[in-house]
Enzyme design. Structure first.
Site, PDB file in Angstrom:
ATOM      1  N   GLY A  26       0.806  -1.211   0.000  1.00 52.89           N
ATOM      2  CA  GLY A  26       0.000   0.000   0.000  1.00 52.89           C
ATOM      3  C   GLY A  26       0.838   1.260   0.000  1.00 52.89           C
ATOM      4  O   GLY A  26       0.366   2.328   0.414  1.00 52.89           O
ATOM      5  N   GLY A  27       2.093   1.160  -0.472  1.00 51.86           N
ATOM      6  CA  GLY A  27       2.934   2.334  -0.604  1.00 51.86           C
ATOM      7  C   GLY A  27       3.283   3.010   0.703  1.00 51.86           C
ATOM      8  O   GLY A  27       3.515   4.228   0.719  1.00 51.86           O
ATOM      9  N   SER A  75       5.036  -5.777  -2.205  1.00 53.61           N
ATOM     10  CA  SER A  75       5.267  -4.365  -2.482  1.00 53.61           C
ATOM     11  C   SER A  75       5.907  -3.688  -1.265  1.00 53.61           C
ATOM     12  O   SER A  75       6.990  -4.101  -0.841  1.00 53.61           O
ATOM     13  CB  SER A  75       3.956  -3.703  -2.905  1.00 53.61           C
ATOM     14  OG  SER A  75       4.184  -2.448  -3.496  1.00 53.61           O
TER      15      SER A  75
END
Length: 459
Positions: free
Chosen positions: A104-105, A184
């Site tokens: 989710g960055g 991520s």
């Protein structure tokens, strides 16, 4: 149907879900004040209801919806959301543990979101799945001396991992067989845990999905400039004292404005994320992880998707040929080539690395085999993606068949430290260990196949 489990804080009442026992909303820490490290979780009297997901940390609007769909579970949001979730097939077992860190960055997400639901993985009877919340955005990453030293989110993850080490046996998990996994931003944090000197000897297996290998933590001075801009946008005073009492929604609004201004100004820290403090997080976590792996004997599974960046660019108006060239080039630069470099470094240092590329594409002509598309295949939980554009129109029978094979390799890795072999039309196909000379990896598409990574593909 309910069942009870015991942890150090008290008794939990879980529920039956997709063939496994689910325990939600378990406190691994206590809110000790904004920008402070999480405190020890409190005990409770009686039986705590663990049948439903709990709150998530405050966050800005997610950009994942256009590919993964929208979620009701992004609320409620609270600063006291130090929670984790556990799915287990058998409380009396001693199974390997899949400790999963969401992406989710560094700004959005939660372990309780349906996309990361581990019930179907646990229902195989071969593993216990754990997902975790950690603080996001400025609330988890602010670096402003006197207010926050930064890297609070990383501290949250260390606390959650220690909770699991101390309590997972009561849920059928083996505390000596925990694989730290993430996708991520979550993969970046998993690699940071691999590199962490505080974690030495506590975990030997890691699964990094879409590891953003070109991302570097912010230097302390650049992170401080971003924090000072947040103070200006919020009117929090030059010392940042107003940050401690500001309304959380106002703080999130100011976070968006501060990041936009820093991006416009070309500041090296244009968003709130990890900071290279030289203590918990080094400037080069890959190099640090490799040094740790040399004497710890790590087992590492690294995966990318073929068209990672389609996730971010699919709405950009471009001609098809130009668009595809952009996606293939940026996916190689940002994800695929760094994953292979990391695998080669680990292999040369004596660790066992295994690499895969997921090529099974969405039917959407712009989404392709994008960032996140492998997640429902690994978790085996397609039904949790209620309105995901990336899965629309997909042949679900074929998808579930591929999922069973990929998930089987993941489970073999959790159990044995290698992904083993997979059935293919030509018979059992052994997943090769990565070697910097042969550079072999597993390709996942309609059928799995072994292929050699070519250096020119990274140029």
């Amino acid at each position: 149907m309910t069942i009870q489990a015991v942890c150090k804080q008290g008794v939990l009442a879980g529920t039956r879900e997709s063939g496994a026992w689910a325990f939600y909303d378990i406190p691994y820490g206590k809110h000790a004040g904004r920008f402070r490290p999480a405190g020890a979780p409190e005990r409770w009297e009686g039986i705590r209801d663990a049948a439903k997901p709990g709150p998530v940390f405050p966050q800005v609007r997610s950009r994942l919806g256009s590919v993964l769909g929208t979620l009701r579970e992004e609320a409620p949001q609270r600063e006291d959301a130090f929670r984790l979730n556990i799915w287990t097939p058998d409380l009396e077992a001693s199974l390997p543990v899949f400790f999963y860190i969401h992406g989710g960055g560094f700004a959005t997400g939660a372990g309780s979101l349906p996309w990361y639901n581990g019930a179907d993985l646990a229902a195989t009877g071969r593993a216990v799945a754990v997902t975790v919340n950690y603080r996001l955005g400025a609330l988890g990453h602010l670096h402003l001396p006197g207010v926050s030293e930064g890297n609070l989110a990383f501290g949250d993850l260390l606390s959650a991992f220690q909770w699991v080490r101390e309590n997972i046996a009561g849920f059928g998990g083996d505390p000596e067989r925990i694989t730290i996994a993430g996708q991520s931003a979550g993969a970046w944090y998993a690699a940071a845990m691999m590199a962490s000197r505080e974690m030495a000897g506590q975990a030997r297996q890691f699964c990094l999905l879409s590891f953003p290998g070109t991302y570097r933590p912010a230097a302390a001075d650049a992170a401080r400039e971003l924090a000072e801009e947040l103070c200006r946008q919020l009117g929090a005073g030059p010392d940042g004292a107003g940050l401690l009492t500001a309304d959380v929604d106002k703080l999130l609004e100011a976070q968006i404005l501060a990041e936009k201004e820093m991006k416009r100004a070309g500041n090296k820290a244009a968003s709130f994320g990890p900071v290279a403090d030289g203590v918990r997080i080094q400037d080069d976590i890959v190099g640090e992880a490799v040094q740790q792996a040399r004497f710890m004997g790590y087992k590492v599974l690294l995966g990318t998707t073929r068209d990672e960046t389609a996730f971010f660019y699919h709405t950009r108006p471009m001609e098809d040929d130009e668009y595809l060239a952009l996606i293939r080039r940026t996916s190689r630069e940002m994800f695929i080539a760094p994953a292979h470099r990391f695998a080669a470094l680990l292999s040369n240092a004596g660790a066992d690395a295994y690499v895969f590329q997921f090529n099974r594409a969405s039917r959407h002509p712009r989404v392709l085999a994008c960032h996140c598309i492998e997640l429902p295949f690994l978790f085996g939980n397609f039904h949790r993606y209620e309105n995901a554009p990336m899965l629309e129109g997909m042949d679900m029978d074929a998808a579930r068949g591929l999922s069973r094979k990929l998930q089987g390799c993941l489970l073999h890795f959790l159990e044995h430290g290698s992904p083993g072999a997979v059935e293919s039309p030509s018979g059992a196909l052994r997943w090769p260990r990565y070697d910097s000379q042969t550079r072999q990896m597993m390709i996942w598409d309609a059928e799995p196949e072994v292929a050699e990574y070519r250096e020119e593909d990274a140029e």
